[in-house]
Design a protein around this motif. Sequence first.
Motif, PDB file in Angstrom:
ATOM      1  N   VAL A 162      73.840 -31.518  32.006  1.00 21.46           N
ATOM      2  CA  VAL A 162      74.311 -32.850  32.393  1.00 21.46           C
ATOM      3  C   VAL A 162      74.983 -32.808  33.769  1.00 21.46           C
ATOM      4  O   VAL A 162      74.832 -33.728  34.576  1.00 21.46           O
ATOM      5  N   TRP A 163      75.720 -31.714  34.082  1.00 21.00           N
ATOM      6  CA  TRP A 163      76.416 -31.683  35.373  1.00 21.00           C
ATOM      7  C   TRP A 163      75.431 -31.718  36.540  1.00 21.00           C
ATOM      8  O   TRP A 163      75.714 -32.294  37.581  1.00 21.00           O
ATOM      9  N   ILE A 164      74.249 -31.141  36.348  1.00 25.66           N
ATOM     10  CA  ILE A 164      73.240 -31.208  37.428  1.00 25.66           C
ATOM     11  C   ILE A 164      72.709 -32.636  37.539  1.00 25.66           C
ATOM     12  O   ILE A 164      72.588 -33.194  38.633  1.00 25.66           O
ATOM     13  N   LYS A 165      72.451 -33.239  36.395  1.00 27.48           N
ATOM     14  CA  LYS A 165      71.959 -34.632  36.420  1.00 27.48           C
ATOM     15  C   LYS A 165      72.994 -35.551  37.070  1.00 27.48           C
ATOM     16  O   LYS A 165      72.645 -36.476  37.806  1.00 27.48           O
ATOM     17  N   ASP A 166      74.272 -35.270  36.802  1.00 30.37           N
ATOM     18  CA  ASP A 166      75.339 -36.108  37.394  1.00 30.37           C
ATOM     19  C   ASP A 166      75.337 -35.991  38.918  1.00 30.37           C
ATOM     20  O   ASP A 166      75.473 -36.993  39.620  1.00 30.37           O
ATOM     21  N   ILE A 167      75.194 -34.764  39.410  1.00 27.48           N
ATOM     22  CA  ILE A 167      75.169 -34.569  40.873  1.00 27.48           C
ATOM     23  C   ILE A 167      74.017 -35.384  41.473  1.00 27.48           C
ATOM     24  O   ILE A 167      74.179 -36.103  42.463  1.00 27.48           O
ATOM     25  N   ILE A 168      72.865 -35.296  40.826  1.00 26.61           N
ATOM     26  CA  ILE A 168      71.687 -35.991  41.381  1.00 26.61           C
ATOM     27  C   ILE A 168      71.863 -37.504  41.281  1.00 26.61           C
ATOM     28  O   ILE A 168      71.581 -38.240  42.237  1.00 26.61           O
TER      29      ILE A 168
END
Length: 440
Positions: A51-57
């Motif tokens: 989820v943290w990667i999706k949040d950055i994107i």
Amino acid sequence: MRQKLLSGGASELSYEIREIVKKAEQLKKVGVEISWENIGDPIQKHHQMPVWIKDIISDLMKQDDTYSYCPSKGMLETREFLAKQTNALNGVQINADDICFFNGLGDAISKVYQFISRTSRVIGPSPAYSTHSSAEAAHAAHEPITYKLDPNNKWYPDLDDLYNKVKYNPNIVGILIINPDNPTGMVYPLETLKRIVQIAKEFNLFLIADEIYINITYNGTRAYSLAEIIEDVPGISMKGISKEMPWPGARCGWMEYYNRDKDKDFNKFCQALDNAKMIEVCSTKLPQVAIPKIFGDARFRPYRELTNQRIGRRSKIIADILHTVPQLTFNETFGAFYNTIIFRDGTLKPEQSMKISNAQAKTLVESWVNDEEGKPMKNMPMDKRFVYYLLAAKGVCVVPISSFCSELQGFRVTLLEEDEQVLAKTFGNIRDGIIEYLAS
Ligand SMILES: Cc1ncc(COP(=O)(O)O)c(C=O)c1O
């Protein structure tokens, strides 16, 4: 046409990894449930991005600036970030100007061979990852030139074969390394890499290292980067995010040019690659902006390590299932997420088959593998015939190794199925299929 339309190299373009999908889709239409073991796309095999990667994107997507073009070679901040990472390996040193972004490494691969003089050749490994071998062969309008990876020696390169081919073919200007390797899952040992650098030095060649899997190793193995071992030889490292992040749909990869100052022809070649990107304007911007934020986040390394450990476990599960089949040459893998499994000489025969319970699927497969008289098709490689039977009888989609520029007979699988029970079942089906086929 008024003049010859098609270039001689066009016949060298083929990509069985996707061709096999057309056959599988036909079987799916008549009711065969398919397990896709043909393509190296972790997302397609149910890998979930944290989820943290999706949040950055998604945060980046809220910024207007993300929607514009970017500099032709790519975002400066990102190139600086990547140059710093490479320099931290304490080998060759580069700066942001030595990096150029492409729309996926596939784009970079087609460009790199396109600008090599037609008569000059790059020798690459066999079995070969066909994006490289096809693009190189298309540029030369000749079949690929390859050095052997040896299935009887952990798939390590046959260095005598490489040396002799380089020595006796003055057209060879470069050596390709794919490390870790697709399709074998082999990781080049340090000594082997050093020897390849020496061969490049002796014959005044440049090196290309496809390092898209460089951070995907497991079960106690690490891969050495070109930057660490290249000394003063000119070279290009190719990297990307399709496998490591993994975000294959973003279409984002880059080249790192090493030792441009050591050879003026090589320097001009790198300039031509930059110019080619300039006339296209630029490559995909969003993933470039995301790279330093994701790779630079403290959560990235533990996430990658865990993902690698899981691939390592799957590698062992597959080894447990297949390494005991006596008719196969099986090597455990230590990098990337593929394995190439070879049928021993004389075990495959033209008339072998597997029981296909779905009548329509049986008719389809027989029309692919036999001629009008019902006899095995003459020019069909025997491993391709096996692959079609496996597809229809067991619903497992793998790729024949004869389509990877190899004289060997076998098939490539992926190690990507995240559900270990499903994985064990699929590979159990492959094993049962092999045993039945070879005994038929
Ligand atoms: C060795 C190797 N190089 C390059 C690529 C292409 O990567 P991209 O998705 O960045 O085009 C792949 C994809 O499977 C690969 O295995």
